[in-house]
Design a protein around this motif. Structure first.
Motif, PDB file in Angstrom:
ATOM      1  N   MET A   1       4.549  -2.150  -7.071  1.00 19.65           N
ATOM      2  CA  MET A   1       4.976  -3.332  -6.344  1.00 19.65           C
ATOM      3  C   MET A   1       5.464  -2.958  -4.937  1.00 19.65           C
ATOM      4  O   MET A   1       5.144  -3.616  -3.937  1.00 19.65           O
ATOM      5  CB  MET A   1       6.091  -4.037  -7.128  1.00 19.65           C
ATOM      6  CG  MET A   1       6.651  -5.281  -6.429  1.00 19.65           C
ATOM      7  SD  MET A   1       5.431  -6.601  -6.308  1.00 19.65           S
ATOM      8  CE  MET A   1       5.339  -7.089  -8.033  1.00 19.65           C
ATOM      9  N   LEU A   2       6.251  -1.858  -4.840  1.00 22.14           N
ATOM     10  CA  LEU A   2       6.767  -1.437  -3.543  1.00 22.14           C
ATOM     11  C   LEU A   2       5.641  -1.012  -2.617  1.00 22.14           C
ATOM     12  O   LEU A   2       5.642  -1.328  -1.422  1.00 22.14           O
ATOM     13  CB  LEU A   2       7.770  -0.288  -3.743  1.00 22.14           C
ATOM     14  CG  LEU A   2       8.471   0.202  -2.473  1.00 22.14           C
ATOM     15  CD1 LEU A   2       9.261  -0.928  -1.836  1.00 22.14           C
ATOM     16  CD2 LEU A   2       9.392   1.381  -2.801  1.00 22.14           C
ATOM     17  N   ALA A   3       4.656  -0.297  -3.161  1.00 17.29           N
ATOM     18  CA  ALA A   3       3.528   0.140  -2.337  1.00 17.29           C
ATOM     19  C   ALA A   3       2.734  -1.066  -1.833  1.00 17.29           C
ATOM     20  O   ALA A   3       2.299  -1.096  -0.673  1.00 17.29           O
ATOM     21  CB  ALA A   3       2.625   1.077  -3.154  1.00 17.29           C
ATOM     22  N   GLU A   4       2.553  -2.078  -2.685  1.00 12.31           N
ATOM     23  CA  GLU A   4       1.825  -3.275  -2.256  1.00 12.31           C
ATOM     24  C   GLU A   4       2.586  -4.017  -1.166  1.00 12.31           C
ATOM     25  O   GLU A   4       1.985  -4.518  -0.198  1.00 12.31           O
ATOM     26  CB  GLU A   4       1.599  -4.191  -3.457  1.00 12.31           C
ATOM     27  CG  GLU A   4       0.633  -3.603  -4.488  1.00 12.31           C
ATOM     28  CD  GLU A   4       0.455  -4.531  -5.681  1.00 12.31           C
ATOM     29  OE1 GLU A   4       1.133  -5.591  -5.715  1.00 12.31           O
ATOM     30  OE2 GLU A   4      -0.346  -4.204  -6.565  1.00 12.31           O
ATOM     31  N   LEU A   5       3.900  -4.084  -1.281  1.00 13.30           N
ATOM     32  CA  LEU A   5       4.699  -4.744  -0.255  1.00 13.30           C
ATOM     33  C   LEU A   5       4.621  -3.999   1.072  1.00 13.30           C
ATOM     34  O   LEU A   5       4.520  -4.617   2.139  1.00 13.30           O
ATOM     35  CB  LEU A   5       6.156  -4.843  -0.717  1.00 13.30           C
ATOM     36  CG  LEU A   5       6.442  -5.843  -1.845  1.00 13.30           C
ATOM     37  CD1 LEU A   5       7.912  -5.775  -2.261  1.00 13.30           C
ATOM     38  CD2 LEU A   5       6.089  -7.254  -1.402  1.00 13.30           C
ATOM     39  N   LYS A   6       4.658  -2.663   1.010  1.00 11.53           N
ATOM     40  CA  LYS A   6       4.536  -1.868   2.240  1.00 11.53           C
ATOM     41  C   LYS A   6       3.182  -2.093   2.894  1.00 11.53           C
ATOM     42  O   LYS A   6       3.076  -2.245   4.123  1.00 11.53           O
ATOM     43  CB  LYS A   6       4.738  -0.384   1.921  1.00 11.53           C
ATOM     44  CG  LYS A   6       6.172  -0.002   1.610  1.00 11.53           C
ATOM     45  CD  LYS A   6       6.291   1.497   1.377  1.00 11.53           C
ATOM     46  CE  LYS A   6       7.732   1.901   1.132  1.00 11.53           C
ATOM     47  NZ  LYS A   6       7.868   3.360   0.899  1.00 11.53           N
ATOM     48  N   GLU A   7       2.116  -2.116   2.091  1.00 13.98           N
ATOM     49  CA  GLU A   7       0.787  -2.332   2.647  1.00 13.98           C
ATOM     50  C   GLU A   7       0.665  -3.730   3.251  1.00 13.98           C
ATOM     51  O   GLU A   7       0.095  -3.902   4.334  1.00 13.98           O
ATOM     52  CB  GLU A   7      -0.262  -2.131   1.551  1.00 13.98           C
ATOM     53  CG  GLU A   7      -1.702  -2.262   2.066  1.00 13.98           C
ATOM     54  CD  GLU A   7      -2.720  -1.997   0.967  1.00 13.98           C
ATOM     55  OE1 GLU A   7      -3.925  -2.114   1.256  1.00 13.98           O
ATOM     56  OE2 GLU A   7      -2.294  -1.677  -0.163  1.00 13.98           O
ATOM     57  N   LEU A   8       1.222  -4.722   2.570  1.00 15.51           N
ATOM     58  CA  LEU A   8       1.189  -6.087   3.095  1.00 15.51           C
ATOM     59  C   LEU A   8       1.969  -6.193   4.395  1.00 15.51           C
ATOM     60  O   LEU A   8       1.523  -6.834   5.354  1.00 15.51           O
ATOM     61  CB  LEU A   8       1.762  -7.048   2.048  1.00 15.51           C
ATOM     62  CG  LEU A   8       1.796  -8.534   2.429  1.00 15.51           C
ATOM     63  CD1 LEU A   8       0.390  -9.052   2.677  1.00 15.51           C
ATOM     64  CD2 LEU A   8       2.486  -9.342   1.353  1.00 15.51           C
ATOM     65  N   PHE A   9       3.124  -5.534   4.443  1.00  8.65           N
ATOM     66  CA  PHE A   9       3.935  -5.542   5.654  1.00  8.65           C
ATOM     67  C   PHE A   9       3.200  -4.864   6.811  1.00  8.65           C
ATOM     68  O   PHE A   9       3.193  -5.361   7.943  1.00  8.65           O
ATOM     69  CB  PHE A   9       5.260  -4.839   5.368  1.00  8.65           C
ATOM     70  CG  PHE A   9       6.185  -4.772   6.545  1.00  8.65           C
ATOM     71  CD1 PHE A   9       6.810  -5.907   7.021  1.00  8.65           C
ATOM     72  CD2 PHE A   9       6.428  -3.566   7.181  1.00  8.65           C
ATOM     73  CE1 PHE A   9       7.659  -5.841   8.107  1.00  8.65           C
ATOM     74  CE2 PHE A   9       7.274  -3.485   8.261  1.00  8.65           C
ATOM     75  CZ  PHE A   9       7.899  -4.627   8.721  1.00  8.65           C
ATOM     76  N   ALA A  10       2.577  -3.719   6.542  1.00  9.92           N
ATOM     77  CA  ALA A  10       1.833  -3.017   7.594  1.00  9.92           C
ATOM     78  C   ALA A  10       0.648  -3.842   8.080  1.00  9.92           C
ATOM     79  O   ALA A  10       0.356  -3.892   9.287  1.00  9.92           O
ATOM     80  CB  ALA A  10       1.362  -1.660   7.072  1.00  9.92           C
ATOM     81  N   THR A  11      -0.044  -4.524   7.162  1.00 11.82           N
ATOM     82  CA  THR A  11      -1.166  -5.377   7.560  1.00 11.82           C
ATOM     83  C   THR A  11      -0.704  -6.531   8.435  1.00 11.82           C
ATOM     84  O   THR A  11      -1.336  -6.871   9.436  1.00 11.82           O
ATOM     85  CB  THR A  11      -1.878  -5.922   6.309  1.00 11.82           C
ATOM     86  OG1 THR A  11      -2.291  -4.813   5.500  1.00 11.82           O
ATOM     87  CG2 THR A  11      -3.086  -6.752   6.681  1.00 11.82           C
ATOM     88  N   TRP A  12       0.431  -7.116   8.071  1.00 10.62           N
ATOM     89  CA  TRP A  12       0.966  -8.219   8.882  1.00 10.62           C
ATOM     90  C   TRP A  12       1.369  -7.737  10.267  1.00 10.62           C
ATOM     91  O   TRP A  12       1.095  -8.393  11.276  1.00 10.62           O
ATOM     92  CB  TRP A  12       2.162  -8.830   8.158  1.00 10.62           C
ATOM     93  CG  TRP A  12       2.800  -9.943   8.927  1.00 10.62           C
ATOM     94  CD1 TRP A  12       2.376 -11.224   9.022  1.00 10.62           C
ATOM     95  CD2 TRP A  12       3.991  -9.863   9.714  1.00 10.62           C
ATOM     96  NE1 TRP A  12       3.215 -11.947   9.818  1.00 10.62           N
ATOM     97  CE2 TRP A  12       4.221 -11.147  10.254  1.00 10.62           C
ATOM     98  CE3 TRP A  12       4.891  -8.833  10.010  1.00 10.62           C
ATOM     99  CZ2 TRP A  12       5.309 -11.429  11.071  1.00 10.62           C
ATOM    100  CZ3 TRP A  12       5.975  -9.111  10.826  1.00 10.62           C
ATOM    101  CH2 TRP A  12       6.175 -10.386  11.348  1.00 10.62           C
ATOM    102  N   ILE A  13       2.014  -6.580  10.345  1.00 14.08           N
ATOM    103  CA  ILE A  13       2.412  -6.018  11.644  1.00 14.08           C
ATOM    104  C   ILE A  13       1.183  -5.780  12.513  1.00 14.08           C
ATOM    105  O   ILE A  13       1.143  -6.124  13.699  1.00 14.08           O
ATOM    106  CB  ILE A  13       3.189  -4.699  11.440  1.00 14.08           C
ATOM    107  CG1 ILE A  13       4.556  -4.996  10.814  1.00 14.08           C
ATOM    108  CG2 ILE A  13       3.354  -3.957  12.753  1.00 14.08           C
ATOM    109  CD1 ILE A  13       5.547  -5.621  11.732  1.00 14.08           C
TER     110      ILE A  13
END
Length: 357
Positions: A1-13
């Motif tokens: 879950m944490l890895a998916e959130l990090k990837e989603l955050f990086a994609t949004w940035i």
């Protein structure tokens, strides 16, 4: 879950940074320079806008592996390349083409699916290749077909070094698909921002991260302050309630010790004095009226006497602020020996006789 959130955050940035950079590029007017690939390491440079560079003729040079042009470019060309947008038009025979197809439902995830298979579709690993995709076209059996164009990252690195060394804003590479594959389709292989644009690309993600972190810290601080103030207000409210309860208990205690005095005071305030009733009655009745009997029971008064006009007494008593609901409680009579009419009137007493009572 944490890895998916990090990837989603990086994609949004990355998406927000790209959008901001696109707006900045539209607002900023930059010179466009085209590098036409002649063979593996030879290029011809020309200005994309003739009006802005009418005095600069196309120039050809050979690019070294370290990104240096030979022969060196003239000062005019170096100035033209500074802060410009460089577009490299690559030869189709220097690029690998592959036709790939995917299910129609995968149209929104093509880039990720191709990146996951790039080592199978090309001779290079995902980190060693640059690639682009043509717009998808409908294919048979509910699938979509698109053209993949790829080349080695090591091939374009000297071009990136050249553009960076000359102070260009960005460099991109495009290739035209051969006519026998997909007629005339242009695919963008790479797009790299440099100089001011590169610094902007770095500052925007940092700014976004700072804003999000600052917002989170502010929210946490606000929650902590509200919790502290809430606990403090609860403590003060409990203290006030405790003091109020103590005050009520003291009042009840005082009422118990002096109940007799309070009863007498209440009776004094609620019961009219006979002397004051008599005084108020003498003021209300005319001089031609004589009182023979006066009875006071609680808040009711009964008076018997002689007068010349008995009905007028009702009106006179009603006009007095000390009496209300005056009425006859017995018939009015007149005897031969009486000098007037004998009346029997009763009225309710108001226990208020002036501001000094």
């Amino acid at each position: 879950m944490l890895a998916e959130l990090k990837e989603l955050f990086a994609t949004w940035i990355a998406a927000v940074a790209a959008a901001v950079e696109a707006v900045m590029d539209r607002l900023a007017s930059r010179r466009r320079v085209v590098l036409q690939e002649i063979d593996g390491d030879s290029f011809t440079a020309r200005l994309g806008s003739v009006a802005k560079g009418a005095g600069l003729r196309p120039v050809s040079f050979r690019l070294t592996p370290h990104g240096r042009p030979e022969p060196p470019l003239s000062p005019q060309w170096r100035a033209a390349l500074r802060s410009s947008v460089v577009e490299v038009q690559m030869r189709p025979d220097q690029v690998l083409f592959r036709e790939v197809d995917f299910p129609k439902q995968a149209a929104d995830f093509l880039d990720g699916m191709v990146r996951a298979q790039i080592d199978r579709l090309t001779p290079w690993a995902a980190g060693e290749a640059v690639y682009g995709l043509s717009p998808p076209q409908p294919g048979p059996h509910d699938r979509i077909v698109l053209m993949l164009a790829a080349t080695a990252r090591a091939k374009i690195q000297p071009l990136v070094d050249l553009a960076a060394g000359l102070g260009a804003a960005s460099i991109s590479g495009v290739v035209t698909v051969p006519a026998d594959e997909t007629a005339g389709t242009t695919i963008r292989l790479f797009n790299t921002r440099l100089a001011q644009a590169g610094r902007l690309a770095i500052s925007i993600p940092r700014l976004l991260r700072g804003l999000l972190i600052g917002g989170g810290v502010a929210a946490a601080a606000s929650f902590a302050v509200s919790a502290y103030l809430g606990a403090r207000l609860d403590t003060e409210l409990q203290d006030v309630q405790q003091r109020l309860n103590q005050r009520r208990a003291a009042l009840r205690l005082n009422q118990g010790t002096s109940s007799a005095e309070l009863l007498l005071t209440q009776r004094k305030r609620s019961s009219a004095s006979s002397v004051m009733v008599l005084e108020a009655l003498s003021r209300a009745l005319p001089d031609s009226t004589y009182t023979t009997e006066l009875r006071i029971e609680g808040d009711k008064m009964q008076v018997v006497g002689l007068t010349q006009d008995a009905p007028s007494l009702i009106r006179l008593l009603e006009q007095s602020p000390q009496f209300t609901r005056a009425t006859f409680f017995a018939p009015t009579t007149r005897a031969a020996e009486d000098p007037g009419e004998r009346f029997h009137i009763e009225a309710h007493i108001t226990p208020y006789f002036g501001s000094g009572s």
